[in-house]
Design an enzyme around this catalytic site. Structure first.
Site, PDB file in Angstrom:
ATOM      1  CG  LEU A  25      -0.696   4.573   7.178  1.00 13.41           C
ATOM      2  CD1 LEU A  25      -0.449   6.016   6.759  1.00 13.41           C
ATOM      3  CD2 LEU A  25      -1.299   3.772   6.025  1.00 13.41           C
ATOM      4  CD  GLU A  26       1.868  -2.153  11.268  1.00 16.69           C
ATOM      5  OE1 GLU A  26       2.838  -2.864  11.578  1.00 16.69           O
ATOM      6  OE2 GLU A  26       0.692  -2.457  11.543  1.00 16.69           O
ATOM      7  N   GLY A  27       4.422   0.604   6.518  1.00 13.17           N
ATOM      8  CA  GLY A  27       5.438   0.450   5.486  1.00 13.17           C
ATOM      9  C   GLY A  27       4.969   1.049   4.172  1.00 13.17           C
ATOM     10  CE1 TYR A  46       0.764   0.525   4.533  1.00 11.70           C
ATOM     11  CE2 TYR A  46       0.243  -1.802   4.316  1.00 11.70           C
ATOM     12  CZ  TYR A  46       0.780  -0.767   5.044  1.00 11.70           C
ATOM     13  OH  TYR A  46       1.334  -1.005   6.282  1.00 11.70           O
TER      14      TYR A  46
END
Length: 484
Positions: free
Chosen positions: A174-176, A131
């Site tokens: 949101l982690e990447g 994403y």
């Protein structure tokens, strides 16, 4: 990273549900959708609506939409459809699509929750997924896609996986991936779609406590910098700035920025709770919150464990388990906060299921463990993995779920921690398994292919650590050796 696929059990009184009020300071938020389970592999997740039968939850977050742009387009357009993943829920695909899930029970469950005064959000992102945006135009179009597929839009070009129900907003987990253009996405939703809607829609995010968060902000172009997020749950755990970090607990840093730049945003300070055995349906961790007299809300979390629960007979036999070790202790909010109402948040951290065209399947195994001492020795055991590199930086890794075979794909959750007595800056690590590591978050590769710590945490004081995770085409975790 969020604590994913585990159980938070809250024993609640059978009270009539109250309508969600973002200003009340007494809200409880839960993440649903990743089949929370303790070691042993039994599926505990039940239908969404079962978590709205009492007064426990005020906000339910359906997790996750893991890919913003999948490999198939919305029929009749060149607009990519997103990818959904809800573990053991939602086994069928939407008519005419090979990948997009159709989830009518989630839609009816959301409607049940809404009828009881709760709000239901859709979580975008997660620890495993693809994403982010590469242009302003992409972010603008994706806002339109989300509005018409899950929220208040009525463009019949877009499929509605949950049916006609209109969710109440989105969560940014949101982690990447690319971090740019989330300001465009948030502004488009808020200004172009939410402003003229017939009901209120919300945007929530869950930054780590390290200020500023690498993905959420605040920094120019970030989602938080827009000043338009309704509430955030800051992860005050698993980081040097968490509730257990004493003088480094940095709630005031966040509060001061919010007060000056985004006063409409409420703050929740997140901490995992202890799960216990019960027959009450539940899914994730919880947070207790104290709310200052300003318009912010703070939350605290206790240490996290998972325990066994018996799933109803109607639960699908497909299972998925990810358990991420979390150890934090309870601390009260800063003494400068004047009034104390309470608010709560619950949150997962990792998505670990595999979706096929007609079914969603995921095989759960008990966590495997490898222990590595020193740069070149590896021995197999049975629960987690640690690598000492060379004397003071220790990698601890766990296989949290596996699927497929020959070889299997494993989901790994890990931490690198400074166990020494001196500060370490800008360490680098090599791994002989680079070619089979996928979707790494928390660590990144430099131009020479070495793994490095994130820019916001590239110096580790004694006792500090950084979490990371990845998928690997192997039954065991990768080995990391310090090279600088």
């Amino acid at each position: 990273m969020k604590f994913s696929l585990f159980i938070c059990i809250i024993l609640s009184l059978a009270l009539a549900a109250n309508a969600f009020n973002i200003n009340s300071g007494n809200n409880f938020v839960g993440y649903w959708g990743q089949n929370s389970a303790a070691p042993g592999g039994r599926p505990y997740q039940t239908e969404l609506g079962t978590y709205c039968t009492d007064n426990t939850y005020d906000v339910l977050i359906v997790s996750f939409l893991i890919n913003f742009f999948s490999g198939e387009n919305i029929i009749g357009t060149n607009i990519p459809a997103p990818t959904l993943n809800f573990a053991n829920m939602c086994g069928g695909t939407y008519p005419g699509y090979s990948q997009l899930l159709q989830c009518p029970n989630i839609g009816s469950g959301a409607a049940t929750c809404q009828s009881k005064g709760k709000i239901v959000l859709l979580s975008l992102g997660g620890a495993v997924g693809n994403y982010g945006f590469t242009s302003s135009a992409q972010a603008t179009q994706f806002a339109k896609t989300i509005w018409n597929m899950f929220l208040g839009g009525s463009d019949s070009t877009y499929p509605r996986p949950f049916g006609s129900v209109q969710l109440d907003g989105i969560d940014l987990d949101l982690e990447g991936g690319p971090k740019e253009y989330y300001d465009v996405f948030v502004n488009t939703l808020k200004i172009q779609y939410f402003a003229g809607a017939s009901k209120r829609y919300y945007i929530h995010a869950a930054p780590q406590c390290v200020y500023p968060d690498a993905m959420v902000g605040p920094w120019t172009g970030s989602a938080l910098s827009t000043g338009k997020l309704d509430f955030i749950s800051i992860q005050f755990y698993n980081n040097w700035c968490g509730l257990a970090s004493g003088s480094q607990f940095n709630y005031n840093t966040w509060s001061q920025w919010i007060s000056a730049n985004s006063p409409g945003t409420k703050i929740m300070t997140a901490r995992p709770t202890t799960a216990s055995s019960t027959t009450t349906p539940a899914t994730t961790s919880s947070t207790s919150t104290t709310r200052p007299s300003t318009t912010t809300t703070t939350t605290t979390r206790t240490s996290t464990t998972t325990t066994t629960t018996t799933a109803p007979a109607t639960t699908s036999s497909t299972t998925s388990t990810t358990v991420k070790p979390t150890t934090t202790t309870t601390t009260t909010a800063p003494a400068t906060t004047s009034s104390t109402t309470s608010s709560t948040t619950v949150k997962p951290t990792t998505t670990t299921t595999t979706t096929t065209p007609a079914t969603t399947s995921s095989t759960t195994v008990k966590p495997t463990t490898t222990t590595t001492t020193g740069p070149s020795t590896t021995t197999s055991a049975t629960t987690s993995s640690s690598t000492t590199s060379p004397n003071t930086l220790v990698f601890t890794q766990s296989v949290t779920s596996q699927w497929g075979s020959n070889p299997p794909t494993s989901q790994i959750s890990g931490q690198v921690k400074n166990n020494g007595a001196t500060t370490i800056s800008n360490p680098k690590f090599s791994s002989p398994q680079n070619a089979i590591i996928n979707g790494m978050w928390g660590l990144s590769q430099d131009a020479n292919g070495y793994w490095v710590l994130p820019s916001w945490a590239n110096t580790l004081a004694p006792g500090q650590g950084v979490e990371f995770g990845y998928a690997i085409n192997s039954a065991t975790p990768a080995t990391f050796n310090r090279v600088a």
